[in-house]
Design a protein around this motif. Structure first.
Motif, short mmCIF file in Angstrom:
data_model
loop_
_atom_site.label_atom_id
_atom_site.label_comp_id
_atom_site.label_asym_id
_atom_site.label_seq_id
_atom_site.Cartn_x
_atom_site.Cartn_y
_atom_site.Cartn_z
N GLY A 1 5.94 10.08 -4.49
CA GLY A 1 5.15 8.92 -4.10
C GLY A 1 4.80 8.02 -5.28
O GLY A 1 4.92 6.80 -5.21
N GLY A 2 4.41 8.64 -6.39
CA GLY A 2 4.04 7.87 -7.57
C GLY A 2 5.24 7.14 -8.15
O GLY A 2 5.15 5.98 -8.58
N GLN A 3 6.40 7.82 -8.14
CA GLN A 3 7.61 7.18 -8.65
C GLN A 3 8.02 6.02 -7.76
O GLN A 3 8.46 4.98 -8.24
CB GLN A 3 8.75 8.22 -8.74
CG GLN A 3 8.53 9.23 -9.86
CD GLN A 3 9.43 10.44 -9.74
OE1 GLN A 3 10.03 10.69 -8.69
NE2 GLN A 3 9.55 11.19 -10.81
N ARG A 4 7.86 6.20 -6.44
CA ARG A 4 8.18 5.09 -5.53
C ARG A 4 7.30 3.89 -5.81
O ARG A 4 7.76 2.76 -5.80
CB ARG A 4 7.94 5.50 -4.08
CG ARG A 4 8.95 6.43 -3.55
CD ARG A 4 8.54 6.80 -2.14
NE ARG A 4 9.18 8.04 -1.78
CZ ARG A 4 9.73 8.26 -0.61
NH1 ARG A 4 9.69 7.34 0.31
NH2 ARG A 4 10.30 9.40 -0.37
N GLN B 1 0.80 -1.21 0.00
CA GLN B 1 0.00 0.00 0.00
C GLN B 1 0.83 1.27 0.00
O GLN B 1 0.60 2.18 -0.76
CB GLN B 1 -0.89 -0.04 1.25
CG GLN B 1 -1.78 1.15 1.41
CD GLN B 1 -2.76 0.94 2.55
OE1 GLN B 1 -2.67 -0.03 3.27
NE2 GLN B 1 -3.67 1.86 2.69
N ASP B 2 1.79 1.30 0.90
CA ASP B 2 2.44 2.58 1.17
C ASP B 2 3.83 2.62 0.56
O ASP B 2 4.75 2.01 1.08
CB ASP B 2 2.52 2.77 2.69
CG ASP B 2 3.16 4.09 3.03
OD1 ASP B 2 3.44 4.87 2.11
OD2 ASP B 2 3.38 4.34 4.22
N PRO B 3 3.99 3.35 -0.53
CA PRO B 3 5.30 3.37 -1.18
C PRO B 3 6.35 4.06 -0.31
O PRO B 3 7.54 3.93 -0.57
CB PRO B 3 5.05 4.15 -2.46
CG PRO B 3 3.85 4.97 -2.20
CD PRO B 3 3.02 4.22 -1.21
N TYR B 4 5.89 4.79 0.72
CA TYR B 4 6.87 5.43 1.60
C TYR B 4 7.44 4.44 2.60
O TYR B 4 8.51 4.63 3.15
CB TYR B 4 6.24 6.62 2.32
CG TYR B 4 5.87 7.71 1.37
CD1 TYR B 4 6.79 8.71 1.05
CD2 TYR B 4 4.65 7.72 0.75
CE1 TYR B 4 6.46 9.69 0.14
CE2 TYR B 4 4.31 8.70 -0.17
CZ TYR B 4 5.23 9.68 -0.47
OH TYR B 4 4.91 10.64 -1.39
N PRO C 1 15.09 6.31 -2.49
CA PRO C 1 13.66 6.60 -2.33
C PRO C 1 13.35 8.06 -2.00
O PRO C 1 12.37 8.61 -2.48
CB PRO C 1 13.26 5.67 -1.19
CG PRO C 1 14.16 4.50 -1.34
CD PRO C 1 15.48 5.07 -1.82
N HIS C 2 14.21 8.73 -1.20
CA HIS C 2 13.87 10.11 -0.84
C HIS C 2 13.98 11.05 -2.03
O HIS C 2 13.54 12.19 -1.96
CB HIS C 2 14.75 10.60 0.33
CG HIS C 2 16.18 10.81 -0.04
ND1 HIS C 2 17.13 9.84 0.12
CD2 HIS C 2 16.82 11.88 -0.57
CE1 HIS C 2 18.29 10.30 -0.29
NE2 HIS C 2 18.13 11.54 -0.73
N GLN C 3 14.59 10.58 -3.10
CA GLN C 3 14.70 11.43 -4.30
C GLN C 3 13.54 11.17 -5.27
O GLN C 3 13.57 11.65 -6.40
CB GLN C 3 16.02 11.15 -5.02
CG GLN C 3 17.23 11.53 -4.17
CD GLN C 3 18.52 11.01 -4.76
OE1 GLN C 3 18.65 9.82 -5.07
NE2 GLN C 3 19.49 11.89 -4.93
N LEU C 4 12.57 10.38 -4.82
CA LEU C 4 11.45 10.04 -5.69
C LEU C 4 10.15 10.54 -5.09
O LEU C 4 10.01 10.61 -3.86
CB LEU C 4 11.35 8.51 -5.85
CG LEU C 4 12.58 7.77 -6.35
CD1 LEU C 4 12.35 6.28 -6.25
CD2 LEU C 4 12.89 8.17 -7.78
#
Lengths: 278, 253
Positions: free
Chosen positions: B144-147, B89-92, B139-142
């Motif tokens: 939410g959608g990119q993640r 669910q959560d890309p973060y 990941p921090h350079q992306l």
């Protein structure tokens, strides 16, 4: 009915260390109504809500005018602000998992609002909290009162938080994505509760959301934000008549029940949206 | 290659005797090869748990789960991972914050001893519509959608046949959700994936799924075709309530 609760003029917010403003010249007024602020993540909609409650340590907030009822918000001391926050203006936050204290019983956290702002006994605060939990449709509120946040579902956690924020009967409630964690069946109930309170008690409501259906159904007016600015202001009923390409893009990107299965429209972001002002 | 999924009397029980708590009292459904099957229901109804059982992330269940006719329980781990993959669910939360996209995508290839790693990684990242240079991002350079695209690339890289999608777009903005749904739709058309998709958004079900099951308290109340949504042709009271609420919420009817 049309008494103004909140006046915001040319609000600018810059986070500490950031090179640009996160919110750039936002102006609006709020009466006893339900105002929706929509936009994508990063558009600054939550930042506006937090700035009103002064919950942005380290950020620079400037505004030509920032009045809440009879108060001039920027001139209030932190001590005076404590009497406003939670009592006259409260905020329903996005995620109950991170917003509830994990090591305290949820009922005690709700009752704390009442204990803090009113002179009353603990038993009285407990009764108020229980009644409020029932008002947000928590079945078996006595059992839930004594549970810890990890023992309740996300949806229930959000209802607990709504109960907490409405307990002191504030003048203005800022709801930051209040129902994104809730199921659609419960969501309508909760929104109807919020709606009832706004209507019955004349509470002003700012609904911050990315959900166009939500603001369409539960707000009177809608501000659409993009990159820290308001690009369009509309009556909620006229959302479909939106003129700005960004608003139209958001509407088109949404899958609809009974819609075709063609690929959904994808937003084509234009650089000029960054600078124009509605 | 498309596979079918057959789930019979899937049950989870904690404890024994009179105090035993049944979390899933018995779930039965079947998914055709190449179908997109939706699981909807309120939070706590067991939708995600079913996915975790199918993927064996939870393995304390009883009953039968057959993927392509073979019991998933008997599948060796390596084979199972090539058969099915999950998107969370959560890309973060589902990407390691200190691993670059390249590390994330490389690891399954190393574990499964697959060759042409660079080539496969490039293909996976291109398949999800990201430029190849993104392999070296963290990941921090992306966004939410990119993640979420990276999470889908990670699921694709082992070339599975079954994708388990656990609310893949509920953490994303509508504009980004549209991109991810289009991507999932395209991949299914190109590769014949079978999807089991958990979601709470019936508009997404209507857009993506062929059939869907409505769950309540761990049980499937009703399996419906997508055509049942617009006119609310469900028979079970809860399914009716759910569809009714969604229609009301959309304000379309």
């Amino acid at each position: 009915m049309e008494k103004t609760i909140l006046e915001v003029e040319n609000l600018r917010i810059r986070y500490g260390g950031a090179p640009t403003d996160a919110v750039r010249g936002v102006s609006f007024t709020l009466g006893r109504e339900r105002l929706g602020i929509v936009g994508e993540s990063g558009s600054g909609k939550s930042t506006v809500g937090r700035a009103l409650l002064r919950l942005l340590p380290g950020a620079t907030i400037t505004a030509d005018r920032l009045r809440f009822a009879e108060l001039d918000l920027p001139s209030l001391s932190e001590k005076e602000m404590l009497k406003v926050r939670g009592r006259r203006m409260s905020m329903i936050l996005q995620d109950p998992k991170f917003s509830l204290n994990p090591i305290r019983r949820v009922g005690d956290q709700v009752a704390e609002t009442y204990l803090r702002h009113f002179r009353c006994s603990k038993a009285e605060a407990r009764d108020k909290a229980l009644a409020m939990l029932e008002a947000v449709k928590i079945r078996d509120s006595k059992r839930v009162y004594d549970q810890y946040p990890h023992e309740i579902s996300g949806g229930m956690g959000q209802r607990v938080m709504i109960a907490m924020m409405l307990l002191a009967d504030p003048d203005l409630v800022i709801a930051d994505e209040p129902t994104s964690a809730l199921d659609v069946t419960v969501r309508l109930q909760v929104l109807n509760i919020l709606d009832g309170l706004v209507r019955d008690r004349g509470i002003g409501l700012i609904m911050i959301s990315h959900d166009l259906n939500l603001v369409r159904n539960f707000c009177d007016r809608v501000l659409i934000m993009y990159a820290g600015r308001i690009v369009e202001t509309l009556a909620a009923a006229d959302l479909d008549k939106a003129k700005h390409p960004y608003t139209r893009g958001l509407l088109a990107a949404q899958p609809r029940i009974g819609g075709g299965r063609a690929p959904l429209a994808v937003l084509d972001r234009r650089p000029e949206w960054l600078e124009e002002i509605a | 290659m498309s596979v079918s999924v057959e789930c019979r009397d899937l049950a989870i029980t904690f404890g024994t005797g009179p105090t035993a708590a049944k979390v899933l009292p018995g779930v039965t459904f079947s998914v055709q090869p190449g179908e997109c099957f939706g699981l909807v229901g309120e939070s706590g109804s067991g939708k995600s748990t079913v996915l975790r059982c199918v993927s064996m992330l939870t393995d304390i269940w009883t009953g039968d789960i057959l993927i392509g006719g073979k019991p998933v329980r008997d599948m060796p781990l390596i084979k199972r991972c090539r058969m099915l993959q999950m998107v969370f669910q959560d890309p973060y939360g589902s990407l390691h914050p200190r691993q670059s996209v390249r590390t994330v995508l490389n690891e399954p290839l190393v574990i499964h001893k697959l060759g042409d790693r660079e080539e496969r990684m490039r293909k996976a990242i291109t398949d999800v519509g990201l430029p190849i240079s993104f392999l070296d991002r963290f990941p921090h350079q992306l966004s939410g959608g990119q993640r979420q695209r990276v999470a889908i690339a990670r699921a694709l890289i082992l070339e599975p046949s079954l994708l388990l999608l656990d609310e893949p777009t509920s953490a994303l903005d509508v504009s980004v959700q549209a991109e991810i749904l289009n991507l999932l739709q395209r991949l299914r058309e190109e590769r014949g994936f079978t999807y089991i998709m958990v979601t709470h958004d019936l508009a997404v079900v209507d857009h993506m799924c062929d059939r869907f099951a409505v769950m309540l308290h761990g049980e499937i109340t009703e399996v419906l075709p997508r055509e049942a949504i617009p006119g609310n042709r469900a028979t079970h009271p809860y399914a009716r309530e759910l569809i009714g609420a969604s229609l009301e919420y959309e304000g379309a009817h």
